[in-house]
Design an enzyme around this catalytic site. Sequence first.
Site, mmCIF file in Angstrom:
data_model
loop_
_atom_site.group_PDB
_atom_site.id
_atom_site.type_symbol
_atom_site.label_atom_id
_atom_site.label_comp_id
_atom_site.label_asym_id
_atom_site.label_seq_id
_atom_site.Cartn_x
_atom_site.Cartn_y
_atom_site.Cartn_z
ATOM 1 N N GLY A 551 0.850 -1.466 -0.018
ATOM 2 C CA GLY A 551 0.070 0.009 -0.138
ATOM 3 C C GLY A 551 1.020 1.313 0.128
ATOM 4 O O GLY A 551 2.085 1.211 0.016
ATOM 5 N N GLY A 554 2.751 1.406 3.519
ATOM 6 C CA GLY A 554 3.446 0.105 3.967
ATOM 7 C C GLY A 554 2.902 -1.092 3.551
ATOM 8 O O GLY A 554 1.978 -1.199 2.477
ATOM 9 N N ASP A 555 3.536 -2.498 3.922
ATOM 10 C CA ASP A 555 2.939 -3.525 3.304
ATOM 11 C C ASP A 555 1.587 -4.025 3.840
ATOM 12 O O ASP A 555 1.315 -3.539 5.178
ATOM 13 C CB ASP A 555 3.931 -4.667 3.663
ATOM 14 C CG ASP A 555 5.328 -4.337 2.753
ATOM 15 O OD1 ASP A 555 6.385 -4.721 3.018
ATOM 16 O OD2 ASP A 555 5.134 -3.665 1.621
ATOM 17 N N ASP A 664 -11.434 7.908 -4.362
ATOM 18 C CA ASP A 664 -10.326 7.453 -5.043
ATOM 19 C C ASP A 664 -10.954 6.122 -5.383
ATOM 20 O O ASP A 664 -10.490 4.930 -5.235
ATOM 21 C CB ASP A 664 -9.358 7.143 -4.081
ATOM 22 C CG ASP A 664 -8.026 6.647 -5.050
ATOM 23 O OD1 ASP A 664 -8.190 6.707 -6.222
ATOM 24 O OD2 ASP A 664 -7.064 6.428 -4.272
#
Length: 804
Positions: A551, A554-555, A664
Amino acid sequence: MGFSSALQSRAAHEALIVRQDAELRLMETMKRSIQMKAKCDKEYAISLTAVAQQGLKIDRADEMQGSLISKSWRSYMDELDQQAKQFKLNAEQLEVVCDKLTHLSQDKRKARKAYQEEHAKIAARLNHLTDEVVRKKSEYQKHLEGYKALRTRFEENYIKAPSRSGRKLDDVRDKYQKACRKLHLTHNEYVLSITEAIEVEKDFRNVLLPGLLEHQQSVQESFILLWRNILQEAVQYGDLTADKYKEIQKRIDTLIGSINPTEEYGEFTEKYKTSPTTPLLFQFDETLIQDIPGKLQSSTLTVDNLTVDWLRNRLQELEGAVRDCQEKQLKMIEHVNGGSPVANGSIISNGSNTSNGIQSNKDSLCRQSKDLNALRCQEKQKQKLVDMIKCALNEVGCEELPSGCDDDLTLEQNFIENGYNNEQQISLSTNRPLYEEEWFHGVLPREEVVRLLNNDGDFLVRETIRNEESQIVLSVCWNGHKHFIVQTTSEGNFRFEGPPFASIQELIMHQYHSELPVTVKSGSILRRPVCRERWELSNDDVVLLERIGRGNFGDVYKAKLKSTKLDVAVKTCRMTLPDEQKRKFLQEGRILKQYDHPNIVKLIGICVQKQPIMIVMELVLGGSLLTYLRKNSNGLTTRQQMGMCRDAAAGMRYLESKNCIHRDLAARNCLVDLEHSVKISDFGMSREEEEYIVSDGMKQIPVKWTAPEALNFGKYTSLCDVWSYGILMWEIFSKGDTPYSGMTNSRARERIDTGYRMPTPKSTPEEMYRLMLQCWAADAESRPHFDEIYNVVDALILRLDNSH
Ligand code: ADP
């Protein structure tokens, strides 16, 4: 083929007789049954008259005057009475029909007898002649034998007699001649009788019997005609669809149809109309406090050291009750709308009415709306009390509270109060690690902390990283929000302005129990520890298993919650990111925690006890929708694509109803589970406002998904999400293609501004492309809302399903 040629044999004659017997028996049966029917109808008519009489035993008094329902009922009963009379009349006619059947049966019996006699008569002559021929033949044989014997005798005597004469010879001759004559006579009679028999037999077969049978046929057929007419009559008198009944029924229908709910109470209301009732007055009885000097005032809450805690508790209770009411209302609205948008906070129909379900649906909507009103009233009432107590408490503010008692009682009272207080205090234990304390909120950002501290005295403890150093902060609500960094002494103890303590827990407990201000300047007193919300999970409860995505912050990992063994998805936030970014990261959690919808990814919690901070969500096994579309481009059916569009619309409809703008929406930000169900995710950019104006520049805007008014003026509304939804539909039907492929962002923007719209992806249903174009209307107000979009897609799916 008629009787005359087909029924000549003896067997046929006998069968005809048997048939007639059977017909006579059938006639008897019919007669009995028609008699019974007439009796039944008569009895029914009697019962129906009783029904009508019973129905007419209604109140004729004034109370029902002008009531259409009562008037219609009365007329209906009159019509029933008419119906009863008609039944009676018909029953009497049926009895006449029965008599006719009796006569027919008698005629038929006579005809049967006549036929039998006539048949016997013509047959008798033939039988007689047949016997004659037989008799004549046997006579013939007898005379033939006599003749033969006499002839032999005569021949013998004739040969023996010498002169061919003599008495004896004459005698023999004489006898012989007599026998000869007899034989000839018999012969002739035999011939005549045969001839006669031949003639009679011929006439019997060709004339008499056919004549008799022909006649018989016409007689029987004429009976059948009469019989049919009688039956027709019988049926006619039992015909409930006959015009006379239809007319009665029509009149009843018109009567009932004339009942009009809006007119029913017209006359009644007119008669009893009154002006609105005068409100009941509730007033404080001033005489009650006449003798009490000063402290108690009419209609005013008394805040002093005797009442303040009670008031605070009461306030808390009432605020809880207000929240309760609000939650109940929200649930009720969501329940009724099935997760659909809420118009002005009111209940709207979810459009699932079927023709016979309309009334019950309306009733239930009505009931729910009544319940909702009751809850709103309750909320308003409680809120009024909350405001009153708050106002009273605020007036006193942080000043020292006035004593509620006379001076000489103060000591005792204080003692009681303190004792009471101690019981009420939440125990702040000191023997467990800080991060286990319910009021320790880890690295929860300041923004979130502020949201949790609502009333003066509310406090919590948290951690913050400053210059790569961890600091413990006490946040208190006291005339706004105050944040005190716990100071560490050179001996490793902890303090604010007062004495140091060996542990932070002890320091906080001291502040709490002593009720001393944390700092003199702030005057902040600790009154109520605010505990972690259920969303705030312990970092140690999460076991990261494997990385499933990357993301912005972070992961993303597949993980397991130790406590519940639940598989979850966990978004981590890189520790090195600045605080501002961490706050943004948690924004998604804050938004998601309020939502509960099958097409919105569910938040399970946030982990902020320590770094890295994490957002824990339901694990959606299919992963990102964009990747899914690309990987499964061959296997996807139109039905599944439409289902995905419907799911996304359902999720967005829910968000719109909550005034949440996603900003989004795109296939990359949706998730898909193994049943192809789509869930809206990635709320990193979301805002909870009806309209959101971006003022901090337009960094990282997903240009190809964003509506022109948002790109040009920074103006975001749910209708911008509708534009993005159109692009999402396009992505779904193009199976993961990139929109406006071959165009840069700025080129795509330019072309859109001049009216260009993407062509339909291959095999997209026409109506779905039409919907995309509607979502891409340049004028935001012309775009459909998600409610409408959902209904359109749902109806198309229904049509598709029904056509298979
Ligand atoms: P960010 O919000 O930081 O942009 P995303 O929400 O886009 O992160 O997540 C990145 C990827 O992680 C997604 O594309 C998806 O593959 C995976 N992912 C995210 N959330 C989940 C989830 N709840 N279940 C399964 N996979 C997920």
